[in-house]
Design a protein around this motif. Structure first.
Motif, PDB file in Angstrom:
ATOM      1  N   ALA A 121       0.830  -1.213   0.000  1.00 30.98           N
ATOM      2  CA  ALA A 121       0.000   0.000   0.000  1.00 30.98           C
ATOM      3  C   ALA A 121       0.858   1.253   0.000  1.00 30.98           C
ATOM      4  O   ALA A 121       0.563   2.223  -0.722  1.00 30.98           O
TER       5      ALA A 121
ATOM      6  N   SER B 109      -7.336   0.987   0.950  1.00 31.43           N
ATOM      7  CA  SER B 109      -6.688  -0.295   1.218  1.00 31.43           C
ATOM      8  C   SER B 109      -6.947  -0.666   2.669  1.00 31.43           C
ATOM      9  O   SER B 109      -6.938   0.205   3.557  1.00 31.43           O
TER      10      SER B 109
ATOM     11  N   HIS C 185      -4.765   3.801   3.942  1.00 33.97           N
ATOM     12  CA  HIS C 185      -4.608   2.372   4.231  1.00 33.97           C
ATOM     13  C   HIS C 185      -4.988   2.145   5.687  1.00 33.97           C
ATOM     14  O   HIS C 185      -4.501   2.863   6.576  1.00 33.97           O
TER      15      HIS C 185
ATOM     16  N   GLN D 260      -5.508  -8.386   1.990  1.00 34.43           N
ATOM     17  CA  GLN D 260      -5.593  -6.953   1.683  1.00 34.43           C
ATOM     18  C   GLN D 260      -6.775  -6.710   0.764  1.00 34.43           C
ATOM     19  O   GLN D 260      -6.863  -7.285  -0.321  1.00 34.43           O
TER      20      GLN D 260
ATOM     21  N   LEU E  82      -8.781  -3.957  -1.552  1.00 30.46           N
ATOM     22  CA  LEU E  82      -8.476  -2.754  -2.323  1.00 30.46           C
ATOM     23  C   LEU E  82      -9.746  -2.205  -2.958  1.00 30.46           C
ATOM     24  O   LEU E  82     -10.504  -2.953  -3.584  1.00 30.46           O
TER      25      LEU E  82
END
Length: 464
Positions: free
Chosen positions: A147, A287, A260, A305, A307
């Motif tokens: 990220a 993120s 993030h 993760q 996105l």
């Protein structure tokens, strides 16, 4: 060893694993060895000739288990858990047996497509918006680095990877002091630098102050720096802190900064709708990382993760030389382009097994129990003379100390971990040395949790 022998020894290994787990409550949680004791039992060079497997297994049994800290011990209350549910162990055996390198769709179509479906399952289980997609990394450190690298490239107009950073503007990242050290590592590895990771002050609830964030961004712009991105905390490692996600994202978006969210531990709890207020506004993030290997039972390593738009990260990290082309399949997703390593394990298999073998409601009940037992333990410790609760429970994590001060608290922790019945760790909070307690081991019981109270009551006697 050939595959016929592997079959026999695999059965014996399965019996060993069963007996090992059955005996965990009788073992000290933390390894009771000193530095160098294991190495001293090993030859200084590899054997020239093959040795019998019987001897190898015998040496393993003699040397290894007693020199391990037992992460699957039901009284492991240190760090965060690295849970390995039995269904996850089984999936790992199967994935190990196939031994695929799942770097491309064509090298492991099932691994690729099951990963895609599991990202959808988990997104919905956590109550995230439909626009999120995702991938699996080894750990949250890699996800956060991915990220941050993407933030860097976006801020530099995609010139960093091409031209290097030496002649480009100085970048700034923003985070609170409660974020994990992996954020510091990402700033270093990405070439942004530790000095350019700005830790924003927190309020009385250990959450980043949105006004202080806005002020820091404006001040940096005035000095000629390039604000690059914001990393938020949703269940910090030290004391479980949560930033005010919605308010801080609003500041970041008004300044054009990507966000993030590090929910490596706390994210798992969001399968329970009643805890989602803790990360209200998270759908505005670019993120998000959470680790199913911490609290959902998926064996380490397994970090997810999410996105909002994978395109910037793929543009940052993706490379597709001729030898990695899947001819005639340009539309295929190749997850190696979403992360740092080219090589990829079949991590999605254990998610598929765990989610099916326990069901979301079974996993929710475990997390709800851990949170409830943590709060019950907090009250039991607070009732003990000379014990002070320093930080209140965030989900299943809180901290305590002795009223007589840091030295006594540190000695108490040493006594606890040398005793072996439970395992706890330390941090600093409110300017004090404190003992962390986090409840989250997959098979722990209420009785295991309340053992902490008994151990503390016994071992604190005589400390000043």
């Amino acid at each position: 060893m050939d595959h016929d022998e592997l079959r026999e020894w695999s059965k014996r290994a399965a019996d060993w694993v069963h007996d090992y787990h059955a005996s965990l409550r009788d073992r000290p949680v933390r390894a009771q060895v000193g530095p160098g004791q294991v190495a001293a039992q090993l030859p200084t060079s590899a054997p020239e000739s093959a040795e019998p497997m019987e001897q190898i297994i015998s040496d393993f049994d003699r040397i290894v288990p007693g020199a391990m800290t037992h992460w699957q011990h039901p009284r492991f209350f240190a760090y965060f858990p690295a849970n390995a549910a039995p269904a996850s162990m089984l999936a790992e055996q199967l994935a190990n047996g196939m031994a695929a390198q799942a770097m491309l769709w064509q090298t492991a179509p099932a691994a690729n497509e099951i990963e895609s479906v599991m990202m959808g399952w988990l997104r919905d289980a956590l109550g995230l918006a439909d626009h999120f997609t995702g991938t699996i990394h080894d750990s949250a450190t890699t996800a956060t680095l991915s990220a941050v690298l993407t933030m860097r490239e976006q801020a530099l107009g995609w010139e960093g990877n091409k031209a290097g950073l030496s002649a480009l503007p100085r970048l700034r990242l923003y985070a609170s002091a409660e974020t994990h050290s992996s954020v510091d590592k990402a700033a270093r590895i990405a070439g942004i630098g530790q000095e350019n990771l700005i830790k924003i002050p927190t309020d009385m609830h250990d959450a980043m102050k949105p006004g202080a964030l806005a002020g820091a961004i404006r001040a940096d712009r005035a000095e000629g720096y390039v604000p690059t991105g914001l990393i938020l905390c949703a269940g910090g490692t030290a004391i479980g802190a949560f930033d005010r996600i919605a308010d801080t994202i609003e500041v970041a978006k008004s300044e054009g900064l990507p966000v993030h969210v590090d929910a490596a531990w706390g994210g798992s709890a969001m399968i329970c709708p009643e805890f989602r207020n803790l990360w209200e506004g998270v759908d505005g993030a670019d993120s998000i990382v959470f680790n199913p290997h911490k609290w959902l039972g998926a064996q380490f390593d397994c970090a997810v993760q999410f996105l909002a738009d994978p395109a910037p990260q793929i543009r940052t990290l993706g490379l597709r030389p001729d030898y990695l082309q899947t001819l005639g399949r340009d539309e295929i997703v190749n997850y190696n382009e979403w992360t740092v390593p080219l090589g990829r394990r079949f991590r999605a298999l254990k998610l598929w097994f765990v989610l099916r073998a326990y069901g979301l409601e079974g996993l929710r009940n475990r997390i709800r129990n851990h949170v409830a037992w943590s709060r019950e333990l907090r009250d039991a410790l607070a009732a003990l003379p000379e014990v002070e609760i320093v930080t209140e429970p965030n989900l299943s994590l809180f901290s305590f100390a002795l009223s007589s001060g840091d030295r006594a608290t540190e000695e108490l922790l040493a006594r606890i971990n040398d005793d072996g019945r439970v395992y706890l760790t330390q941090t600093r909070a409110r300017g004090r040395f404190v003992i962390r307690v986090q409840v989250g081991q997959f098979d722990c019981t209420r009785e295991d949790v309340m053992t902490v109270r008994d151990v503390v009551a016994e071992l604190k006697e005589g400390l000043e």
